[in-house]
Design a protein around this motif. Structure first.
Motif, PDB file in Angstrom:
ATOM      1  N   GLU A 150       0.709  -1.199   0.050  1.00 42.13           N
ATOM      2  CA  GLU A 150       0.080  -0.038  -0.060  1.00 42.13           C
ATOM      3  C   GLU A 150       0.984   1.381   0.074  1.00 42.13           C
ATOM      4  OE1 GLU A 150      -3.595  -0.098  -0.169  1.00 42.13           O
ATOM      5  OE2 GLU A 150      -3.176  -2.036  -0.313  1.00 42.13           O
ATOM      6  N   ASP A 151       2.105   1.126   0.109  1.00 38.92           N
ATOM      7  CA  ASP A 151       3.105   2.261   0.212  1.00 38.92           C
ATOM      8  C   ASP A 151       2.948   3.068  -0.852  1.00 38.92           C
ATOM      9  OD1 ASP A 151       3.699   1.250   2.633  1.00 38.92           O
ATOM     10  OD2 ASP A 151       5.660   0.395   1.889  1.00 38.92           O
ATOM     11  N   LYS A 152       3.187   4.310  -0.725  1.00 36.69           N
ATOM     12  CA  LYS A 152       2.949   5.299  -1.810  1.00 36.69           C
ATOM     13  C   LYS A 152       4.254   6.146  -2.254  1.00 36.69           C
ATOM     14  CE  LYS A 152      -1.664   4.969  -2.412  1.00 36.69           C
ATOM     15  NZ  LYS A 152      -1.809   3.973  -3.356  1.00 36.69           N
ATOM     16  N   GLU A 153       5.239   5.961  -1.477  1.00 40.42           N
ATOM     17  CA  GLU A 153       6.558   6.305  -1.711  1.00 40.42           C
ATOM     18  C   GLU A 153       7.541   5.588  -0.701  1.00 40.42           C
ATOM     19  OE1 GLU A 153       6.772  10.250   1.336  1.00 40.42           O
ATOM     20  OE2 GLU A 153       6.308  10.385  -0.669  1.00 40.42           O
ATOM     21  N   LEU A 154       8.883   5.560  -1.428  1.00 36.95           N
ATOM     22  CA  LEU A 154       9.825   4.805  -0.687  1.00 36.95           C
ATOM     23  C   LEU A 154      10.300   5.368   0.687  1.00 36.95           C
ATOM     24  CD1 LEU A 154      12.195   3.958  -3.532  1.00 36.95           C
ATOM     25  CD2 LEU A 154      10.424   2.519  -2.634  1.00 36.95           C
ATOM     26  N   SER A 155      10.588   4.756   1.630  1.00 37.05           N
ATOM     27  CA  SER A 155      11.126   5.343   2.812  1.00 37.05           C
ATOM     28  C   SER A 155      12.299   4.695   3.277  1.00 37.05           C
ATOM     29  CB  SER A 155       9.983   5.031   3.899  1.00 37.05           C
ATOM     30  OG  SER A 155       9.676   3.661   4.289  1.00 37.05           O
ATOM     31  N   GLN A 180      11.336  -1.980   0.279  1.00 36.51           N
ATOM     32  CA  GLN A 180      10.557  -1.765  -0.799  1.00 36.51           C
ATOM     33  C   GLN A 180      11.233  -1.757  -2.340  1.00 36.51           C
ATOM     34  OE1 GLN A 180      10.081   1.776   1.283  1.00 36.51           O
ATOM     35  NE2 GLN A 180       8.008   1.879   1.151  1.00 36.51           N
ATOM     36  N   VAL A 181      10.604  -1.879  -3.110  1.00 35.61           N
ATOM     37  CA  VAL A 181      11.204  -1.675  -4.474  1.00 35.61           C
ATOM     38  C   VAL A 181      10.145  -1.005  -5.458  1.00 35.61           C
ATOM     39  CG1 VAL A 181      10.319  -4.008  -5.066  1.00 35.61           C
ATOM     40  CG2 VAL A 181      12.121  -2.989  -6.593  1.00 35.61           C
ATOM     41  N   ASN A 185       9.532   5.578 -11.846  1.00 35.94           N
ATOM     42  CA  ASN A 185       8.575   6.395 -10.932  1.00 35.94           C
ATOM     43  C   ASN A 185       7.176   5.706 -10.855  1.00 35.94           C
ATOM     44  OD1 ASN A 185      10.445   8.390 -10.165  1.00 35.94           O
ATOM     45  ND2 ASN A 185      10.092   9.044 -12.499  1.00 35.94           N
ATOM     46  N   ALA A 186       7.018   4.600 -11.154  1.00 33.46           N
ATOM     47  CA  ALA A 186       5.674   3.780 -11.108  1.00 33.46           C
ATOM     48  C   ALA A 186       5.300   4.190  -9.923  1.00 33.46           C
ATOM     49  CB  ALA A 186       6.084   2.363 -11.608  1.00 33.46           C
ATOM     50  N   GLU A 187       4.021   3.937  -9.964  1.00 28.63           N
ATOM     51  CA  GLU A 187       2.997   4.237  -8.715  1.00 28.63           C
ATOM     52  C   GLU A 187       2.738   2.908  -7.804  1.00 28.63           C
ATOM     53  OE1 GLU A 187      -1.109   5.800  -9.628  1.00 28.63           O
ATOM     54  OE2 GLU A 187      -0.247   7.386 -10.525  1.00 28.63           O
ATOM     55  N   ILE A 188       2.884   2.103  -8.218  1.00 30.85           N
ATOM     56  CA  ILE A 188       3.054   0.493  -7.533  1.00 30.85           C
ATOM     57  C   ILE A 188       4.334   0.588  -6.967  1.00 30.85           C
ATOM     58  CG2 ILE A 188       2.544  -1.781  -7.325  1.00 30.85           C
ATOM     59  CD1 ILE A 188       0.647  -1.254  -9.573  1.00 30.85           C
ATOM     60  N   ILE A 189       4.332   0.322  -5.762  1.00 29.63           N
ATOM     61  CA  ILE A 189       5.477  -0.232  -4.880  1.00 29.63           C
ATOM     62  C   ILE A 189       5.201  -1.465  -4.298  1.00 29.63           C
ATOM     63  CG2 ILE A 189       6.899   0.384  -2.659  1.00 29.63           C
ATOM     64  CD1 ILE A 189       6.536   3.300  -3.311  1.00 29.63           C
ATOM     65  N   CYS A 190       6.484  -2.362  -4.600  1.00 29.84           N
ATOM     66  CA  CYS A 190       6.189  -3.740  -4.013  1.00 29.84           C
ATOM     67  C   CYS A 190       7.017  -3.870  -2.660  1.00 29.84           C
ATOM     68  CB  CYS A 190       6.899  -4.477  -5.026  1.00 29.84           C
ATOM     69  SG  CYS A 190       5.462  -5.103  -6.397  1.00 29.84           S
ATOM     70  N   LYS A 191       7.067  -4.839  -1.929  1.00 26.99           N
ATOM     71  CA  LYS A 191       7.771  -5.172  -0.797  1.00 26.99           C
ATOM     72  C   LYS A 191       8.440  -6.467  -1.029  1.00 26.99           C
ATOM     73  CE  LYS A 191       7.446  -2.574   3.014  1.00 26.99           C
ATOM     74  NZ  LYS A 191       7.511  -2.401   4.602  1.00 26.99           N
ATOM     75  N   TYR A 192       9.748  -6.478  -0.609  1.00 22.68           N
ATOM     76  CA  TYR A 192      10.126  -7.892  -0.299  1.00 22.68           C
ATOM     77  C   TYR A 192      10.680  -8.222   0.992  1.00 22.68           C
ATOM     78  CZ  TYR A 192      14.666  -5.317  -0.988  1.00 22.68           C
ATOM     79  OH  TYR A 192      15.799  -4.533  -0.986  1.00 22.68           O
ATOM     80  N   GLU A 193      11.077  -9.516   1.366  1.00 22.27           N
ATOM     81  CA  GLU A 193      11.655  -9.750   2.594  1.00 22.27           C
ATOM     82  C   GLU A 193      13.192  -9.768   2.779  1.00 22.27           C
ATOM     83  OE1 GLU A 193       9.996 -13.529   3.980  1.00 22.27           O
ATOM     84  OE2 GLU A 193       7.841 -12.458   3.991  1.00 22.27           O
TER      85      GLU A 193
END
Lengths: 193, 163
Positions: A150-155, A180-181, A185-193
């Protein structure tokens, strides 16, 4: 009865035949030769561009500059367009939606076909580290399992990465130390472990 | 100390690893043609990647991981999804090889269990190594093996197998 012994016995017979192995070796040798030819071609093309640019620079340079007189105003230097010379299909060619692009990313990054993986704190590749061995494999493995969040930007701390593949494809992406990856500048951000 | 992997010729690589890759691809796809396609794909990726390996174990693990990924990609491809309907319809007419009950029971397992079973029982990787190859946790690997054994026991019925 022992399951392992029985399973192994059944699978011992499942193997490639001589013809298939010969054909496979031949294809691999052909692919390897093709790669060498392509690299040679790119090197030659780059040399030609540099030569033409240099020549144009000399031709269009005012006579005073050629003779060593320094001018404050320098005339426009004509350049040769290199557009189309290194035409390379986009890595996400064929993928239409964000989801398909992410699927393609996960597929490519997990394919094991990466020749170099750069990661640095700035967008300048010259300052980036080149990951190799276990570090590269581990990051690729994790990225190949990244899922949308759900993140909107990288932190957190951000690293700029570029993966170069054996067939010349290049993917630029950003990762954060919070897992996060983001692709460009794509809107969707993915998460990895 | 482990020996550093040397660069080897295509012929030597194919001799050393084509059966291993093919078997895993077959265990995954249960189809000779798909297994051949996957094997070819894996070896071409190898030659294009020009990857350097720390040792033979590293090379082997890389080939296995790429085989698993290639199998996943093939299964997800539009062509394969479309073809699935036809294959099911034709399945009745395909002659299966003469094998033990174990072979046919494993065939009936879901794909993710088949791959895990193959890596554990045939390639003899540890649970931890399988987790790394498949990109899942050790608990997930153990759970898959447990479920697979349960299903196999049920399918193999009266036969008293030691897992």
């Amino acid at each position: 009865m022992n399951f392992k012994e029985s399973y192994k016995k059944d699978y011992e017979d499942i193997k490639t035949d001589e013809m298939f192995r010969k054909r496979l070796s031949a294809e691999m040798n052909a692919a390897s030769d093709g790669r060498k030819i392509r690299i040679g071609f790119y090197a030659a093309a780059a040399a030609v561009i540099l030569f033409v640019l240099g020549l144009n620079f000399l031709i269009f340079m005012p006579a005073e500059e050629q003779s060593g007189i320094i001018q404050e105003q320098v005339g426009t230097v004509s350049t040769v367009s290199a557009e189309g010379l290194f035409t390379q299909e986009k890595w996400y060619a064929g993928a239409e939606t964000d989801e398909e692009i992410w699927d393609k990313f996960r597929e490519l990054i997990g394919s094991g076909d990466i020749t170099s993986l750069y990661c640095g704190s700035t967008e300048q590749l010259g300052e980036a580290d080149i990951l190799s061995g276990t570090a590269e494999e581990e990051l690729c493995r994790k990225l190949s399992l990244a899922v949308p969040c759900e993140d909107k930007e990288l932190s957190g701390e951000i690293s700029f990465c570029m993966a170069v593949f054996g067939d010349g494809k290049i993917i630029k992406f950003r990762i954060s130390d919070s897992g996060q990856v983001q692709l460009g500048n794509a809107e969707i951000i993915c998460k990895y472990e | 100390m482990k020996k550093k992997a040397k660069d080897i010729s295509a012929e030597k690589l194919v001799d050393m690893y084509s059966d291993m890759v093919y078997r895993l691809a077959y265990a995954r796809s249960q189809n000779v043609h798909d297994a051949q396609d996957i094997t070819q794909d894996v070896f071409l990726k190898y030659i294009r990647s020009e990857k350097k390996f720390n040792d033979e174990e590293h090379r082997k693990a890389w080939l296995i991981r790429v085989t698993v990924n290639a199998g996943n990609s093939l299964a997800k491809s539009a062509w394969n999804r479309h073809r699935a309907d036809i294959s099911e319809a034709e399945a009745e007419t395909v002659e299966l090889p003469e094998k033990s009950g174990v072979y046919y029971a494993v065939r009936e397992l879901p794909e993710k269990y088949r791959v895990t079973v193959h890596l554990f029982y045939y390639e003899e990787f540890s649970v931890k190594e399988i987790g790394r190859i498949l990109g899942i946790g050790e608990t997930a690997v153990k759970s898959r093996l447990f479920r697979a054994r349960e299903m196999l026991r049920e399918m193999l019925g009266g036969e008293n197998f030691e897992f």
